[in-house]
Design an enzyme around this catalytic site. Sequence first.
Site, PDB file in Angstrom:
ATOM      1  CG  ASP A 270      -2.198   0.837   0.915  1.00 30.82           C
ATOM      2  OD1 ASP A 270      -2.110   1.763   0.086  1.00 30.82           O
ATOM      3  OD2 ASP A 270      -3.261   0.597   1.529  1.00 30.82           O
TER       4      ASP A 270
HETATM    5  C1  NOJ Z   1      -4.062   3.839   0.032  1.00 31.41           C
HETATM    6  C2  NOJ Z   1      -5.211   2.890   0.111  1.00 31.41           C
HETATM    7  O1  NOJ Z   1      -5.196   2.202   1.338  1.00 31.41           O
HETATM    8  C3  NOJ Z   1      -5.279   1.892  -1.025  1.00 31.41           C
HETATM    9  O2  NOJ Z   1      -6.509   1.235  -0.962  1.00 31.41           O
HETATM   10  C4  NOJ Z   1      -5.073   2.570  -2.346  1.00 31.41           C
HETATM   11  O3  NOJ Z   1      -5.195   1.654  -3.391  1.00 31.41           O
HETATM   12  C5  NOJ Z   1      -3.727   3.242  -2.365  1.00 31.41           C
HETATM   13  N1  NOJ Z   1      -3.669   4.234  -1.311  1.00 31.41           N
HETATM   14  C6  NOJ Z   1      -3.411   3.896  -3.703  1.00 31.41           C
HETATM   15  O4  NOJ Z   1      -4.186   5.014  -3.923  1.00 31.41           O
END
Ligand code: NOJ
Length: 743
Positions: A270
Amino acid sequence: MDNPDTTGTAPWSDADVQARVEALLKTLSLAEKVGQLVQIGAADFVPGPKPDVVIRQGGAGSVLWLNDTKRFNALQKIAVEESPSKIPLLFALDVIHGYRTIFPVPLALAASWDPATIEGAQSVAAQEARAAGLHWTFAPMLDIARDARWGRIVEGAGEDPYLGAAVAAAQVRGFQGAYLGAPGRVVACAKHFAGYGASDGGRDYDPVYLSENQLRNVYFPPFRAAVDAGVGTFMSAYMDLNDVPATGNRWLLRDVLRGEWGFGGFVVSDAFAVGNLVTQGFARDARDAAQRALSAGLDVDMASSTYLDHLTGLIEDGTIPLEVLDDAVRTILAVKVRLGLFEQPYTDEGLLAEVIARPEHRAEARRAAQRSMVLLRNEGQLLPLSKSLKHITVIGSLANSKEATEGSWMVFGHVPAAVTMLEGLRAKLPDATIDYAPGPEINRDIPSWFESAMAGGSRAPQSPEDAESAYQAALATAQRADLIIMVLGEHANMSGEAASRASLDLPGRQEEVLKAVVALGKPVVLVLLNGRPLSINWAADHVPAILEAWEPGTEGGHAVADILFGDANPGGKLPVTFPRKGSHAPLYYARNTTHSPEESPLYNPRYWDGLPTPLYPFGYGLSYTTFALTNLAVSAPQVRVGDSASVTVDVTNTGAVAGDEVVQLYIHQRFGSDSRPMRELKGFERITLQPGETRPVSFALGPAELGYWSSHAGQWVQDATTIDLWVGSDSRATLHTQLVVTA
Ligand code: NOJ
């Protein structure tokens, strides 16, 4: 090029892909290999060198947080013409429930209990995203969520592993089509692996403690279903799972995902999560973070540049064997080969306008929204409304908000194009007088970063004086109407990431307005726009008609009007339990039976200050017609462990209009290696029946449904036992039979 291919077979064989990957790998320097594992954030808030520079040096294999076809092509040109390796980039973004044509939020799609609708929705999302130049979406979000306080409950399929697994597979098929690289499709990403939905107290990002039993029986099944459906990529979760961050969790990423499930794609972290291994108190420093993440099986570093800064050194000094790096690079190259990026790295800049203009996309969004809505109450058959109504008042600040209609996750260059509730109602009844009064505004007490990034931006709070005059204006407007439609709930920024709440009540002064309007004595319909269960206790007793419309997407206003005026019959069912209070969370139907079952009067109260029974149970939803379920039968009274039985039931539409019923099968195991939940969903089917029509529905019950991970045995088991079976319209189903399973 742009048409979805649902049936075709891949133009490459696995052996071809492998041979190509090996040939490419041989041409890459160490730095170029590391570059493939780096995902660079193209948004202004990302620190460090800008994408053009990093890509030109071969320091990135993929790009996120960019949504601009021309810019994709420009960056791609740098990669394939100017970078040392000439390897094309992957462009990724969060396309969660639509790209330009926005579908209902994932929780709402799950409420359709209709895998075909969900697959269709994500196929439209894929076509539009692909036409924009995206290759890869960070979806589906597969986190089981049993705590309605957790904001990200909106992004998933709710509380149940069986429903969650069916929805997961449908989404993967929708995004990816028949094979990785199918025309007009994108690569899906199963996220967030794993356990994120069980954060302490429903507080976003907080640690998660789950037993192996809970993980395997409840939290893993949707991820496993995604692997079985061929998902190309995974994303690790942010939080600590049993004190080991998911991003550095070898058991999750290597032992379970690759070892047991045979996943052959790649895992991305993430955002900033590799770097955060230091912040989380796990890694000593950034170098240690890079080493532990890659060793744990985390292939791509999203936006933290920890891999870029440290992997080369870690390989050069022998801390990480080259083979570990090569294996990670292979998985990324394989996806690029399968997508055909080496043959066609660019996107036709005229394609998007043509694809998003397709009328069938809007038609599918409208139909999906209709099918996801859940009728919670309909006293005296107030709904459907008559089209001859002359004077309606619509109240609620959400009723004319495009952002609230489209819902969560509309960031990074999104253009809201939604039909609001007010617009949909006016279009349905062009000749009626439809007044509108927003009433007091609703705001988060504590805004988040996402609020400013989202379409619509953050709002300056309304002054108490302005709120009071908006309140008075709403009541005055209501007084003039024959019927009032209240549109209440939460703004899109009140659920999603960094959007947990301690209370599940309607925020702001909404309930106060509702009570005052109901006191006028006129018919009132409540339409809810929200991304999580809400504890609408007062409304549940006092408002005759309540429609859960969720965050319904671009066609939301039309879909709500279709349902309120009977052009569509609601058939959605809740994929989550609605608790009576936020403090009752986590609340879910598949709890274990205790020594003091809940009916027992003496020990009954779980709390003495209010019943923790659900306000609305899992699986619940009404229709404008009625159904009868009869002739429940099992193919054999007894089966042996490992064998299957089939369960059949006849479903009859006993009302006057056509409608949909979601027939649900629940089981309970009476005794065995472990105590098991009092009920577990093990089959469902949504069917449409004409008035008077009867249709048989059947479900298979075999080892897949009856087996489970046993804490006691430390392995998968299927017990010789007696299974209670119920079939019905929600998780309180009463039509019962049993099945004996012998050794
Ligand atoms: C943080 C989020 O937790 C995740 O779900 C997302 O895909 C990523 N950022 C990228 O934007």
